[in-house]
Every structure is written in structure tokens, then in C-alpha cells.
Design a protein around this motif. Structure first.
Motif, PDB file in Angstrom:
ATOM      1  N   ARG A  93       0.875  -1.101  -0.052  1.00 55.77           N
ATOM      2  CA  ARG A  93       0.028  -0.104  -0.094  1.00 55.77           C
ATOM      3  C   ARG A  93       0.827   1.119   0.185  1.00 55.77           C
ATOM      4  NH1 ARG A  93      -5.404  -1.174   1.459  1.00 55.77           N
ATOM      5  NH2 ARG A  93      -5.631  -3.335   2.560  1.00 55.77           N
ATOM      6  N   ALA A  94       2.006   1.155   0.669  1.00 53.16           N
ATOM      7  CA  ALA A  94       2.852   2.456   0.974  1.00 53.16           C
ATOM      8  C   ALA A  94       3.472   2.597  -0.393  1.00 53.16           C
ATOM      9  CB  ALA A  94       3.592   2.115   2.120  1.00 53.16           C
ATOM     10  N   TYR A  97       1.205   4.206  -2.861  1.00 53.23           N
ATOM     11  CA  TYR A  97       0.979   5.421  -2.440  1.00 53.23           C
ATOM     12  C   TYR A  97       1.999   6.402  -3.072  1.00 53.23           C
ATOM     13  CZ  TYR A  97       0.068   9.772   0.167  1.00 53.23           C
ATOM     14  OH  TYR A  97       0.065  11.049   0.601  1.00 53.23           O
ATOM     15  N   GLU A  98       3.368   6.096  -2.711  1.00 58.27           N
ATOM     16  CA  GLU A  98       4.462   6.725  -3.190  1.00 58.27           C
ATOM     17  C   GLU A  98       4.600   6.746  -5.001  1.00 58.27           C
ATOM     18  OE1 GLU A  98       7.120   8.572  -2.049  1.00 58.27           O
ATOM     19  OE2 GLU A  98       5.638   8.635  -0.278  1.00 58.27           O
ATOM     20  N   PHE A 100       2.020   6.768  -6.742  1.00 59.36           N
ATOM     21  CA  PHE A 100       1.161   7.540  -7.172  1.00 59.36           C
ATOM     22  C   PHE A 100       1.489   9.232  -6.962  1.00 59.36           C
ATOM     23  CE2 PHE A 100      -3.624   8.945  -6.338  1.00 59.36           C
ATOM     24  CZ  PHE A 100      -3.766   9.367  -7.785  1.00 59.36           C
ATOM     25  N   ALA A 101       1.834   9.339  -5.818  1.00 60.35           N
ATOM     26  CA  ALA A 101       2.177  10.755  -5.457  1.00 60.35           C
ATOM     27  C   ALA A 101       3.370  11.275  -6.388  1.00 60.35           C
ATOM     28  CB  ALA A 101       2.964  10.570  -4.070  1.00 60.35           C
ATOM     29  N   ARG A 108       1.132  16.577  -6.025  1.00 58.85           N
ATOM     30  CA  ARG A 108       1.063  15.405  -5.000  1.00 58.85           C
ATOM     31  C   ARG A 108       0.500  16.074  -3.662  1.00 58.85           C
ATOM     32  NH1 ARG A 108       6.391  13.101  -3.865  1.00 58.85           N
ATOM     33  NH2 ARG A 108       5.380  12.074  -2.323  1.00 58.85           N
ATOM     34  N   LEU A 111      -3.056  14.814  -2.005  1.00 61.14           N
ATOM     35  CA  LEU A 111      -2.934  13.681  -1.366  1.00 61.14           C
ATOM     36  C   LEU A 111      -2.714  13.873   0.154  1.00 61.14           C
ATOM     37  CD1 LEU A 111      -0.760  11.197  -3.682  1.00 61.14           C
ATOM     38  CD2 LEU A 111      -3.268  11.182  -3.536  1.00 61.14           C
ATOM     39  N   LYS A 116      -2.327   7.165   3.991  1.00 58.22           N
ATOM     40  CA  LYS A 116      -1.325   6.734   3.284  1.00 58.22           C
ATOM     41  C   LYS A 116      -1.545   5.152   2.671  1.00 58.22           C
ATOM     42  CE  LYS A 116       2.347   9.682   4.375  1.00 58.22           C
ATOM     43  NZ  LYS A 116       3.421  10.203   3.745  1.00 58.22           N
ATOM     44  N   ASP A 117      -2.570   4.543   3.309  1.00 59.12           N
ATOM     45  CA  ASP A 117      -2.951   3.272   2.776  1.00 59.12           C
ATOM     46  C   ASP A 117      -4.338   3.152   2.020  1.00 59.12           C
ATOM     47  OD1 ASP A 117      -4.495   3.888   5.240  1.00 59.12           O
ATOM     48  OD2 ASP A 117      -4.189   1.964   6.297  1.00 59.12           O
ATOM     49  N   LEU A 119      -4.788   3.108  -0.962  1.00 65.57           N
ATOM     50  CA  LEU A 119      -4.473   2.325  -2.125  1.00 65.57           C
ATOM     51  C   LEU A 119      -4.393   0.853  -1.927  1.00 65.57           C
ATOM     52  CD1 LEU A 119      -2.116   4.699  -4.203  1.00 65.57           C
ATOM     53  CD2 LEU A 119      -4.570   3.978  -4.956  1.00 65.57           C
TER      54      LEU A 119
END
Lengths: 295, 223
Positions: A93-94, A97-98, A100-101, A108, A111, A116-117, A119
Motif C-alpha cells: 500500500r505504501a 501511495y509513493e 501515485f504521489a 501531490r 494527497l 497513506k494506506d 490504495l
């Protein structure tokens, strides 16, 4: 006087006498080659593009829960049971997130308020290069979607399917234009030679009576077909090259065509198209002679 | 040179053009075939030049049965036989010179030789000023001479002439006969089909008379 000198004189005389129909045939052959080569060129480029896309093809399996090391190994085993794969990569998940950011770049900050979780975790599966047909990819995707804990599988289905159907349509057009090329070249050349033979019936009869050999009478007609093939197909290929250069020049710069990286036929392919056309024209000329030239 | 053994030619349904003709023509001989219209003179010449095949019998030229010749060998034989057709068979959209040259072109003679031979023949036949005239624009008498020039141009070993003087006045007839005699003296076998008695009346050569497709009589010739 040598055989070839005499034959070339005959060819010149024939061309002068029937220049109207010869010109029409030449244009038809050129146009047929142009149409066929045009669609072939698009098709070849599309196939190249498809292969390039295929190199980047990956299936994303979204999972309900983040798998532990043991479950990860189990899932890898399950995936490879279907077929060997090039790469399997778990994305937490992390990490999602990274990523995607990163993709959002300057935006960004949208967000910031998100957990942070939010996704889902996923597995990125890169199939082997031999897994390229749409059906195989579909089957693999269906298999992955049945894995325990799978939410969804994505590989850009819509786009891939559309592209696949487009290349199929193109292959049909190439096939049809190829048939058109074969039919028009053979029939048009045959028809022109037939007209020439009928128009020169008296002369051919006389040539026969004064002792002209079969080769003396037939070779000029064969050469006419050959010439139609050489000039007609070369004209077609050169026209396509000119068109290609014009489009490239006209649409250069950032845009659609730059994504595709269009390229022209290799010299070998161009030569093959010319050679096949020459063969077809000669064949058309030969078949007419067999039918109408009684020696 | 030429052997005919019981040669017949029939056209469907039941027209007998020639019946049981047996004949030998020697090398370098001048031979006249006479008879009324429809006697079979033209048919005989057509058989000799292999333009048509006999319905029966055997024709040999230089020891070769011509019915068995095909392709290249037939073409080579035809190059050695010059024929002046009764209906001329000229290419009426080509010049006089082109029409005469055609018989030499098929045996790949050099352009310079062809040019010289054409001029020479036109001079001999009184057609020097017609070199570049389209044959369709010539009179029948002139066309007849062009046909004869084409027949002799390639220096054939046998010359077949069908009614060579049909459209000619006395002076031109003499010119034509002079040319044929010249070819004969050079060694060519000449077969002339005619009903013009002025050209064979005082001849010392053999004269064959055909009547309704049958050999009526052969007269003349040196003993």
C-alpha cells in the motif's frame, strides 16, 4: 542485327502504337501497388508498434489484503502454475501511495489529507514475450482474477482489445488490397497485351510467314509486360515514399505520429514488392500470349 | 529441291483444290505453274511454303518432309523461301522500305546491309522514289512489286511468286521478270504461278498446267 536489338525495336514500335492503353495499364499497376504498399506500410508499422507495446505489457492484480512473505510465495507459485512469467513484483500500500504521489508530481499535495494506506496492495505480473495473443492474455487475466484475495485484474483491456481489432482489420485490408494488386496487374496487363496482339494480327501473321521464330514474335510481348511491371511498381513505391516523406515532414513535431515512430519499408521489402509486381505483369502477358498468340 | 508425291488438298466440306499431284523441282530451276482461276495454282504455292498443310501425300523440301517441321526448324525453312503473295500481305501502315526489310530483320541481318539491299531492290523495280511511302498509298502495281521485293530481299533459296504480273504494264512486267531471272541465275529455285502467257510463252523452262486441281500436263524444259 542481334536478336535483342530487333526485339527492343519491336517493343519500342508496340509502345508507340498502343501508348494510350499502355499508359492506362501503367497507371493501374502503379495505383494498385500504391494502395497495397500503403496499407502494408500502415500494417507493418502497427505490428511494430504492437510489439513495442507488448514489451511493456504487464498485468496488475489488486489484492484485498497485503500478503505476508508466506502468502507471497504461495501466490508466486500459483501464478507460475499457469505459465512461466518474466517478473512478479509485490507492491505494498505504501509503495503504491509513493508511486501515485510521484505520478502526480507538483500536484501531490492533493494527497495530503488522504491516509497513506488508501490504495490497495497489488502484484505486478510481467508475462513472457511469447504470451502475446489477446486470447492468451485474457485467459491469464481470468486465471489471476480467480486467485484468492484478488479484487481486480487490469492490463488496459479496452485499449489492447481495440488495438488488436484494429490490426486485424488492417490485416484484412492488406489481404484485400493484395488481391486487388494481383487481379489488376494480371488482368490489366493481359488485356493490354491482348489488344496489342489483336491490333497487330496481320503483322504477326506475316512475321510467321517470313520465318520469324517463336521467340522473335513472343519476346517483345513478354518484355512489354516486364516493362509495365518495372515502371508501374517502381512508380507506385516511389509515390508512396514521397507521400510518406510529406506526411513525416507535415506532421513532425510533438504529436500522434511521434508516438508511433513510423518507418518506411526496408530496401529489401521495397524490392520484393517491385519483383512480385514484375512477376505478376509478366505472368499476365504470358497467359495472354498462350491464349491469343497462335504461332 | 522440291518433291511432291501424290499431294492432295481438300477444303471442307468437299472442295478438292488439288488431287494427286506428283512433281519434282530441281535446285536452281525456274518452274511455271499455269492454269485458269481456281485450277489450284495458289493452293500449290501455299503448300510449298507450308502456309497450309496437305490433306494427303508428301511434300519434301531439301529432303525434309515439311509436315513434320515445327517451331525453330519451320521458321528457318520459311526464311529460305521467299513468297510473293497474290493478295500482297503488305503492312499498309508501314513504309515500302519497312515492308521489304521485314523479311531480312527476322534473320537478323545488319541494318546497313538491309538498308543497302532495300535501296538496290527498289531501284531494280523502279520504285526508288517510293522508299518512304506508306504502302497503303501505293497503286496495286506498285504494291505488287513491293511484295516481290520483300520475297527476294533475303536472298532465299526458293522463291514462290503468285501472279507476279497481274497488275503490271509490259515494261514493268519485263523489269519484274528480269529480277526473277537474276535471282534464278544466282541459284534460287523459282516457282511462278501465272495465267499471263506472255511470261511463259517463249520460255525454255518447264511449264506445268493444272486443271481443276489435277496435273494436266508438263511441257518444256531442256532435254
Amino acid at each position: 542485327m542481334s536478336f535483342w536489338f530487333t526485339v527492343m525495336r519491336q517493343v519500342g514500335r508496340n509502345l508507340r502504337q498502343t501508348w494510350g492503353s499502355q499508359l492506362m495499364t501503367l497507371l493501374t499497376v502503379s495505383l494498385s501497388v500504391l494502395i497495397f504498399a500503403f496499407f502494408s506500410l500502415i500494417y507493418t508499422n502497427m505490428i511494430n508498434f504492437g510489439e513495442k507495446l507488448g514489451d511493456d505489457l504487464s498485468l496488475i492484480v489488486y489484492l484485498e489484503e497485503e500478503p505476508g512473505p508466506e502468502l507471497q510465495q504461495q501466490l508466486i507459485n500459483k501464478i507460475t502454475t499457469f505459465d512461466e512469467v518474466e517478473k512478479v513484483r509485490f507492491i505494498s500500500r505504501a509503495e503504491a501511495y509513493e508511486r501515485f504521489a510521484r505520478q502526480l508530481g507538483e500536484n501531490r499535495d492533493v494527497l495530503d489529507d488522504m491516509p497513506k494506506d488508501f490504495l490497495p496492495p497489488s502484484i505486478e505480473v510481467v508475462p513472457l514475450k511469447n504470451l502475446r495473443s489477446l486470447n492468451q492474455v485474457k485467459l491469464f487475466s481470468a486465471y489471476l482474477s480467480r486467485l484468492p484475495g484478488t479484487l481486480k485484474v487490469q492490463y488496459g483491456q479496452d485499449w489492447v482489445e481495440r488495438f488488436y481489432h484494429f490490426t486485424r482489420l488492417l490485416s484484412i485490408i492488406v489481404l484485400l488490397s493484395g488481391t486487388l494488386l494481383i487481379l489488376t496487374t494480371i488482368f490489366m496487363v493481359a488485356y493490354t497485351i491482348r489488344l496489342t496482339i489483336l491490333g497487330r494480327q496481320a503483322e504477326l501473321e506475316l512475321l510467321k510467314l517470313v520465318g520469324a521464330t517463336n521467340n522473335y514474335i513472343r519476346t517483345p510481348f513478354l518484355l512489354e509486360g516486364l516493362l509495365q511491371g518495372i515502371v508501374g511498381s517502381s512508380l507506385g513505391i516511389v509515390s508512396l515514399y514521397a507521400l510518406f516523406q510529406w506526411i513525416k515532414l507535415r506532421f513532425s513535431g510533438p504529436g500522434f505520429l511521434n508516438v508511433f515512430e513510423f518507418s518506411f519499408f526496408s530496401p529489401a521489402v521495397s524490392l520484393s514488392i517491385v519483383c512480385v509486381s514484375i512477376l505478376l505483369c509478366t505472368l499476365g502477358s504470358y497467359s495472354t500470349m498462350q491464349k491469343f498468340l497462335r504461332i | 529441291m522440291v518433291e511432291l508425291i501424290k499431294v492432295s488438298k481438300e477444303y471442307p466440306p468437299d472442295v478438292v483444290a488439288l488431287k494427286d499431284i506428283s512433281l519434282s523441282i530441281g535446285v536452281g530451276e525456274m518452274f511455271f505453274v499455269i492454269g485458269m482461276s481456281g485450277a489450284g495454282k495458289t493452293t500449290l504455292l501455299k503448300l510449298l511454303c507450308s502456309m497450309e498443310m496437305p490433306s494427303g501425300g508428301l511434300i519434301e523440301i531439301s529432303g525434309k518432309p515439311i509436315a513434320q517441321l515445327r517451331g525453330y526448324h519451320l521458321a528457318r525453312l520459311r526464311q529460305k523461301i521467299g513468297v510473293a503473295y497474290q493478295d500482297f500481305k503488305l503492312l499498309t501502315d508501314r513504309t515500302t522500305a519497312e515492308n521489304i526489310a521485314i523479311s531480312m530483320e527476322v534473320s537478323y541481318k545488319k541494318p546497313a546491309i538491309i538498308k543497302k539491299r532495300v535501296r538496290d531492290l527498289l531501284d531494280q523495280l523502279g520504285l526508288a522514289d517510293k522508299h518512304d511511302t506508306i504502302t497503303g498509298e501505293l497503286s496495286r502495281g506498285e504494291q505488287q512489286r513491293v511484295t516481290l521485293a520483300r520475297a527476294v530481299a533475303n536472298s532465299p533459296t526458293m522463291i514462290l511468286v503468285d501472279e507476279p504480273t497481274g497488275n503490271l504494264d509490259a515494261i514493268t512486267t519485263e523489269r519484274v521478270m528480269n529480277l526473277l531471272n537474276k535471282c534464278n541465275k544466282a541459284g534460287a529455285t523459282i516457282v511462278i504461278a501465272t495465267h499471263d502467257d506472255s511470261i511463259y510463252r517463249h520460255t525454255s523452262h518447264r511449264v506445268m498446267e493444272l486443271r481443276r486441281g489435277r496435273l494436266q500436263a508438263i511441257s518444256g524444259g531442256l532435254p
